[in-house]
Design a protein around this motif. Structure first.
Motif, PDB file in Angstrom:
ATOM      1  N   GLY A   1       0.535   8.430  -4.576  1.00 26.64           N
ATOM      2  CA  GLY A   1      -0.505   9.343  -4.113  1.00 26.64           C
ATOM      3  C   GLY A   1      -1.166   8.956  -2.813  1.00 26.64           C
ATOM      4  O   GLY A   1      -2.018   9.687  -2.302  1.00 26.64           O
ATOM      5  N   LEU A   2      -0.782   7.792  -2.243  1.00 27.94           N
ATOM      6  CA  LEU A   2      -1.438   7.292  -1.042  1.00 27.94           C
ATOM      7  C   LEU A   2      -0.517   7.436   0.172  1.00 27.94           C
ATOM      8  O   LEU A   2       0.652   7.063   0.126  1.00 27.94           O
ATOM      9  CB  LEU A   2      -1.812   5.818  -1.241  1.00 27.94           C
ATOM     10  N   GLU A   3      -1.070   7.960   1.251  1.00 28.11           N
ATOM     11  CA  GLU A   3      -0.295   8.174   2.482  1.00 28.11           C
ATOM     12  C   GLU A   3      -0.893   7.345   3.614  1.00 28.11           C
ATOM     13  O   GLU A   3      -2.111   7.321   3.805  1.00 28.11           O
ATOM     14  CB  GLU A   3      -0.321   9.653   2.868  1.00 28.11           C
ATOM     15  N   ARG A   4      -0.031   6.674   4.382  1.00 21.95           N
ATOM     16  CA  ARG A   4      -0.494   5.852   5.502  1.00 21.95           C
ATOM     17  C   ARG A   4      -0.545   6.645   6.793  1.00 21.95           C
ATOM     18  O   ARG A   4       0.392   7.357   7.136  1.00 21.95           O
ATOM     19  CB  ARG A   4       0.418   4.636   5.688  1.00 21.95           C
ATOM     20  N   LEU A   5      -1.647   6.475   7.535  1.00 21.88           N
ATOM     21  CA  LEU A   5      -1.808   7.051   8.864  1.00 21.88           C
ATOM     22  C   LEU A   5      -2.232   5.926   9.799  1.00 21.88           C
ATOM     23  O   LEU A   5      -3.345   5.412   9.685  1.00 21.88           O
ATOM     24  CB  LEU A   5      -2.885   8.147   8.855  1.00 21.88           C
ATOM     25  N   GLU A   6      -1.364   5.521  10.692  1.00 22.41           N
ATOM     26  CA  GLU A   6      -1.680   4.399  11.580  1.00 22.41           C
ATOM     27  C   GLU A   6      -2.688   4.830  12.647  1.00 22.41           C
ATOM     28  O   GLU A   6      -2.550   5.880  13.276  1.00 22.41           O
ATOM     29  CB  GLU A   6      -0.416   3.879  12.259  1.00 22.41           C
ATOM     30  N   MET A   7      -3.692   4.004  12.843  1.00 15.64           N
ATOM     31  CA  MET A   7      -4.698   4.283  13.866  1.00 15.64           C
ATOM     32  C   MET A   7      -4.268   3.705  15.217  1.00 15.64           C
ATOM     33  O   MET A   7      -3.401   2.824  15.282  1.00 15.64           O
ATOM     34  CB  MET A   7      -6.044   3.684  13.452  1.00 15.64           C
TER      35      MET A   7
ATOM     36  N   LEU B   1       0.828  -1.216   0.000  1.00 14.49           N
ATOM     37  CA  LEU B   1       0.000   0.000   0.000  1.00 14.49           C
ATOM     38  C   LEU B   1       0.857   1.258   0.000  1.00 14.49           C
ATOM     39  O   LEU B   1       0.511   2.257  -0.640  1.00 14.49           O
ATOM     40  CB  LEU B   1      -0.933  -0.007   1.207  1.00 14.49           C
ATOM     41  N   ASP B   2       1.986   1.221   0.704  1.00 14.96           N
ATOM     42  CA  ASP B   2       2.882   2.375   0.719  1.00 14.96           C
ATOM     43  C   ASP B   2       3.532   2.595  -0.641  1.00 14.96           C
ATOM     44  O   ASP B   2       4.053   3.680  -0.919  1.00 14.96           O
ATOM     45  CB  ASP B   2       3.967   2.191   1.783  1.00 14.96           C
ATOM     46  N   GLY B   3       3.498   1.567  -1.493  1.00 10.50           N
ATOM     47  CA  GLY B   3       4.042   1.693  -2.839  1.00 10.50           C
ATOM     48  C   GLY B   3       3.049   2.240  -3.844  1.00 10.50           C
ATOM     49  O   GLY B   3       3.377   2.408  -5.023  1.00 10.50           O
TER      50      GLY B   3
END
Length: 248
Positions: free
Chosen positions: A167-173, A162-164
């Motif tokens: 345009g998509l940024e990860r935000l851990e909950m 997903l990090d690859g």
């Protein structure tokens, strides 16, 4: 390594409620050069009956799974790939109990050793950490399903993929490893507890400011999406395959 042929297993939830996710898994596998085979005779892995305590009935269904996914003699290294860590966990772990001391045990072990969830197959077997062309604008937070994390040991693989995605940024909950409250028949037998757990999970996801809630399991996503829709919240649930198939 040369890319292999895989037999895809499409779980009941995906087949009946989220068929686009199955097609997106095929799209992703073919994108990375894998030859995909689908056996239309396949049915269920036997997990619903097993979790409800009906082990004899589950064994009958699981026996059909072993037959449906037996590797051709000329291709013993062939893999079974599924977009569900829940079903993969059932095959890898519960089948050992179901077939212990039976004539099917050797066949069971053979299938167990070849069965993978989609993201771990891409990362751990093929060595792929990004799907070429995948693009989705926005921010996502990731839900670790109980089956993926605890039964299959899957945690970094979906995040790497997903990090690859461009345009998509990860935000851990917060408390990402906490159960969403689905649990199959648990959601029916203990509705109030199940809904409260979904509420907590969704609130943690919303607190991140993410646009998307992503997971390896549509069963979790179906449960969470029901709560999100009921409360008219602005959060979209996506299976990891749906994200990896976006933008191309």
């Amino acid at each position: 390594m040369s890319t292999p042929t895989v037999d895809i297993f499409i779980p009941c939830f995906v087949d009946q409620l989220y068929p686009a996710t199955a097609m997106n898994m095929v799209k992703v596998l073919e994108k990375v050069g894998v030859t995909v085979n689908y056996n239309p005779a396949q049915t269920c892995c036997g997990q619903p009956a097993y979790n409800a305590g009906y082990h004899d009935q589950s064994r009958a269904v699981a026996g059909k799974f072993l037959s449906d996914f037996a590797a051709p003699a000329a291709d013993a290294a062939r893999y079974v790939v599924s977009p569900s860590a829940s079903c993969v966990g059932m095959v890898r772990n519960s089948y050992s109990e179901l077939f212990a001391g039976t004539p099917e045990l050797a066949a069971c072990r053979g299938v167990q050793g070849r069965t993978y969830e989609l993201t771990e197959f891409l990362v751990d077997v093929l060595g792929i950490t990004a799907v070429p062309g995948a693009r989705l604008a926005g921010k996502y937070t990731y839900h670790d399903s109980c089956s993926a994390l605890r039964e299959c040991g899957i945690r970094p693989q979906p995040r790497q993929l997903l990090d690859g995605v461009a345009g998509l940024e990860r935000l851990e909950m917060a408390e990402t490893t906490t159960c969403c409250g689905f649990g199959g028949t648990f959601a029916v037998k203990f509705e109030a507890i199940s809904v409260a757990m979904a509420q907590q999970k969704v609130e943690h996801a919303l607190d991140t400011g993410a646009d998307y809630l992503v997971s390896t399991d549509v069963s979790c996503l179906m449960h969470l999406e029901a709560y999100i829709k009921r409360e008219k919240l602005l959060l979209k649930c996506l299976h990891v395959a749906d994200v990896l198939a976006s933008g191309w």
